[in-house]
Design a protein around this motif. Structure first.
Motif, PDB file in Angstrom:
ATOM      1  N   LEU A   1      62.976  58.000  61.949  1.00 16.70           N
ATOM      2  CA  LEU A   1      62.949  58.248  63.391  1.00 16.70           C
ATOM      3  C   LEU A   1      64.321  58.687  63.897  1.00 16.70           C
ATOM      4  N   LEU A   2      65.360  58.018  63.442  1.00 15.51           N
ATOM      5  CA  LEU A   2      66.711  58.403  63.826  1.00 15.51           C
ATOM      6  C   LEU A   2      67.039  59.803  63.321  1.00 15.51           C
ATOM      7  N   ARG A   3      66.652  60.078  62.086  1.00 11.22           N
ATOM      8  CA  ARG A   3      66.912  61.391  61.491  1.00 11.22           C
ATOM      9  C   ARG A   3      66.258  62.493  62.313  1.00 11.22           C
ATOM     10  N   ALA A   4      65.045  62.243  62.784  1.00 10.22           N
ATOM     11  CA  ALA A   4      64.328  63.251  63.561  1.00 10.22           C
ATOM     12  C   ALA A   4      64.979  63.496  64.910  1.00 10.22           C
ATOM     13  N   GLY A   5      65.672  62.488  65.449  1.00 12.85           N
ATOM     14  CA  GLY A   5      66.226  62.624  66.781  1.00 12.85           C
ATOM     15  C   GLY A   5      67.695  62.970  66.836  1.00 12.85           C
ATOM     16  N   ILE A   6      68.380  62.976  65.689  1.00  8.51           N
ATOM     17  CA  ILE A   6      69.827  63.198  65.662  1.00  8.51           C
ATOM     18  C   ILE A   6      70.146  64.522  64.991  1.00  8.51           C
ATOM     19  N   GLN A   7      70.954  65.323  65.660  1.00  8.86           N
ATOM     20  CA  GLN A   7      71.394  66.597  65.093  1.00  8.86           C
ATOM     21  C   GLN A   7      72.599  66.360  64.188  1.00  8.86           C
ATOM     22  N   GLY A   8      72.602  66.993  63.036  1.00  7.79           N
ATOM     23  CA  GLY A   8      73.751  66.902  62.143  1.00  7.79           C
ATOM     24  C   GLY A   8      73.687  65.718  61.201  1.00  7.79           C
ATOM     25  N   PRO A   9      74.735  65.517  60.420  1.00  4.17           N
ATOM     26  CA  PRO A   9      74.759  64.456  59.413  1.00  4.17           C
ATOM     27  C   PRO A   9      74.627  63.057  60.006  1.00  4.17           C
ATOM     28  N   VAL A  10      73.968  62.185  59.248  1.00  2.00           N
ATOM     29  CA  VAL A  10      73.787  60.792  59.651  1.00  2.00           C
ATOM     30  C   VAL A  10      74.325  59.882  58.552  1.00  2.00           C
ATOM     31  N   ASN A  11      75.212  58.965  58.939  1.00  2.00           N
ATOM     32  CA  ASN A  11      75.790  57.968  58.034  1.00  2.00           C
ATOM     33  C   ASN A  11      74.944  56.697  58.110  1.00  2.00           C
ATOM     34  N   MET A  12      74.633  56.124  56.957  1.00  2.13           N
ATOM     35  CA  MET A  12      73.974  54.816  56.927  1.00  2.13           C
ATOM     36  C   MET A  12      74.778  53.884  56.028  1.00  2.13           C
ATOM     37  N   GLY A  13      74.782  52.616  56.413  1.00  2.00           N
ATOM     38  CA  GLY A  13      75.420  51.610  55.586  1.00  2.00           C
ATOM     39  C   GLY A  13      74.444  51.108  54.539  1.00  2.00           C
ATOM     40  N   ALA A  14      74.921  50.900  53.333  1.00  2.00           N
ATOM     41  CA  ALA A  14      74.064  50.416  52.247  1.00  2.00           C
ATOM     42  C   ALA A  14      74.436  48.991  51.897  1.00  2.00           C
ATOM     43  N   PRO A  15      73.443  48.130  51.669  1.00  2.00           N
ATOM     44  CA  PRO A  15      73.756  46.789  51.179  1.00  2.00           C
ATOM     45  C   PRO A  15      74.272  46.891  49.747  1.00  2.00           C
ATOM     46  N   THR A  16      75.224  46.038  49.410  1.00  2.00           N
ATOM     47  CA  THR A  16      75.741  46.065  48.040  1.00  2.00           C
ATOM     48  C   THR A  16      74.809  45.313  47.092  1.00  2.00           C
ATOM     49  N   GLU A  17      73.938  44.476  47.657  1.00  2.53           N
ATOM     50  CA  GLU A  17      73.003  43.724  46.818  1.00  2.53           C
ATOM     51  C   GLU A  17      71.648  43.677  47.534  1.00  2.53           C
ATOM     52  N   GLY A  18      70.607  44.165  46.889  1.00  2.00           N
ATOM     53  CA  GLY A  18      69.283  44.157  47.498  1.00  2.00           C
ATOM     54  C   GLY A  18      69.132  45.264  48.519  1.00  2.00           C
ATOM     55  N   GLY A  19      67.900  45.467  48.978  1.00  4.11           N
ATOM     56  CA  GLY A  19      67.661  46.507  49.968  1.00  4.11           C
ATOM     57  C   GLY A  19      67.561  47.874  49.339  1.00  4.11           C
ATOM     58  N   PRO A  20      67.348  48.908  50.170  1.00  7.78           N
ATOM     59  CA  PRO A  20      67.195  50.265  49.639  1.00  7.78           C
ATOM     60  C   PRO A  20      68.451  50.745  48.918  1.00  7.78           C
ATOM     61  N   THR A  21      68.256  51.522  47.888  1.00  8.40           N
ATOM     62  CA  THR A  21      69.376  52.127  47.175  1.00  8.40           C
ATOM     63  C   THR A  21      69.895  53.310  47.979  1.00  8.40           C
ATOM     64  N   PRO A  22      71.099  53.799  47.665  1.00  6.91           N
ATOM     65  CA  PRO A  22      71.576  55.002  48.338  1.00  6.91           C
ATOM     66  C   PRO A  22      70.595  56.167  48.228  1.00  6.91           C
ATOM     67  N   ALA A  23      69.984  56.358  47.052  1.00  9.27           N
ATOM     68  CA  ALA A  23      69.026  57.449  46.887  1.00  9.27           C
ATOM     69  C   ALA A  23      67.824  57.261  47.806  1.00  9.27           C
ATOM     70  N   GLU A  24      67.368  56.016  47.943  1.00 10.10           N
ATOM     71  CA  GLU A  24      66.231  55.748  48.819  1.00 10.10           C
ATOM     72  C   GLU A  24      66.593  55.987  50.278  1.00 10.10           C
ATOM     73  N   LEU A  25      67.789  55.614  50.668  1.00  4.22           N
ATOM     74  CA  LEU A  25      68.235  55.889  52.033  1.00  4.22           C
ATOM     75  C   LEU A  25      68.357  57.393  52.257  1.00  4.22           C
ATOM     76  N   GLY A  26      68.823  58.105  51.240  1.00  2.00           N
ATOM     77  CA  GLY A  26      68.899  59.556  51.346  1.00  2.00           C
ATOM     78  C   GLY A  26      67.532  60.182  51.516  1.00  2.00           C
TER      79      GLY A  26
END
Length: 238
Positions: free
Chosen positions: A184-209
């Motif tokens: 939803l954020l990606r659809a509403g934001i123009q340009g690159p979007v930074n997300m923070g990744a958990p170092t343990e558990g949660g989505p991987t960087p590839a999944e967030l990408g």
């Protein structure tokens, strides 16, 4: 191509599932570890640097933060972006000069203070002054702090992001945003979007990408994980 232009180019034309992953070094030694591992660029975390200097997050004097960034930049041969919190009360021109003096190619700038959101229009005006002073010499990552300040409505984050992009920000960082609303954020934001990744558990960087993140940073997570490992080693030595 300048180092800043090289860093900016890393954020564009990325395939889904292949975000720019930027580890967060807290000192020169950790920066070398990440660079030697093959990461193309780094992004310092203010909280991680604060811990390495013996301060609480948000309590590092500006001179010490810039000196720490300078040591990290000198230690590696890859671009380094610096988290400089809210700018330490510096005028935009002075802030830009300090960043360029230490060799940073970009900066992370937050839009809250003491967990209180700043007026988004005033902050956008300030970001525009930073952009004007920097020209194309710095990559500006504008942090959107709505989620960490208790505002869960994605629309509020998107509204702030639009103002900051219009002011010249190269990227926006909705820190603390739940991964499930990233599309939803990606659809509403123009340009690159930074997300923070958990170092343990949660989505991987590839999944967030795959969900729409352009780049992934870690905040102080990597420093804290390293500190835990060091405590375990220390415990075995006692």
């Amino acid at each position: 191509m300048s180092r800043a232009a090289e860093f900016r180019a890393m954020h564009h034309h990325r395939a889904p599932g292949d975000p720019l992953v930027l580890p967060g070094p807290w000192d020169a030694a950790s920066a070398r570890v990440f660079a030697e591992a093959g990461f193309p660029a780094l992004a310092t975390p203010s909280a991680g640097v604060a811990a390495s200097l013996g301060y609480e997050d948000g309590q590092v004097p500006a001179d010490e933060m810039f000196a720490a960034v300078a040591r990290i930049v000198r230690a590696v041969d890859v671009p380094v972006s610096a988290d400089v919190e809210g700018g330490y009360g510096l005028a935009p021109k002075d802030l830009v000069e300090r960043l360029l003096e230490v060799g940073a190619v970009g900066c992370n700038l937050e839009d809250s203070e003491d967990r209180v959101l700043k007026d988004p229009h005033a902050h956008a005006d300030w970001l525009a002054e930073v952009r004007e002073a920097a020209g194309d010499r710095l990559f500006v990552n504008a942090r959107v702090d709505t989620f960490t300040c208790g505002v869960d409505d994605p629309g509020r984050a998107i509204e702030r992001a639009a103002l900051y992009v219009a002011a010249g920000a190269d990227c926006v960082y909705p820190i603390g945003a739940p991964p499930e609303i990233l599309p939803l954020l990606r659809a509403g934001i123009q340009g690159p979007v930074n997300m923070g990744a958990p170092t343990e558990g949660g989505p991987t960087p590839a999944e967030l990408g795959a969900r729409g993140a352009t780049r992934i940073t870690f905040g102080p997570g990597l420093q804290r994980r390293a500190a835990r490992a060091l405590r375990e080693i220390a415990g075995l030595l006692v």
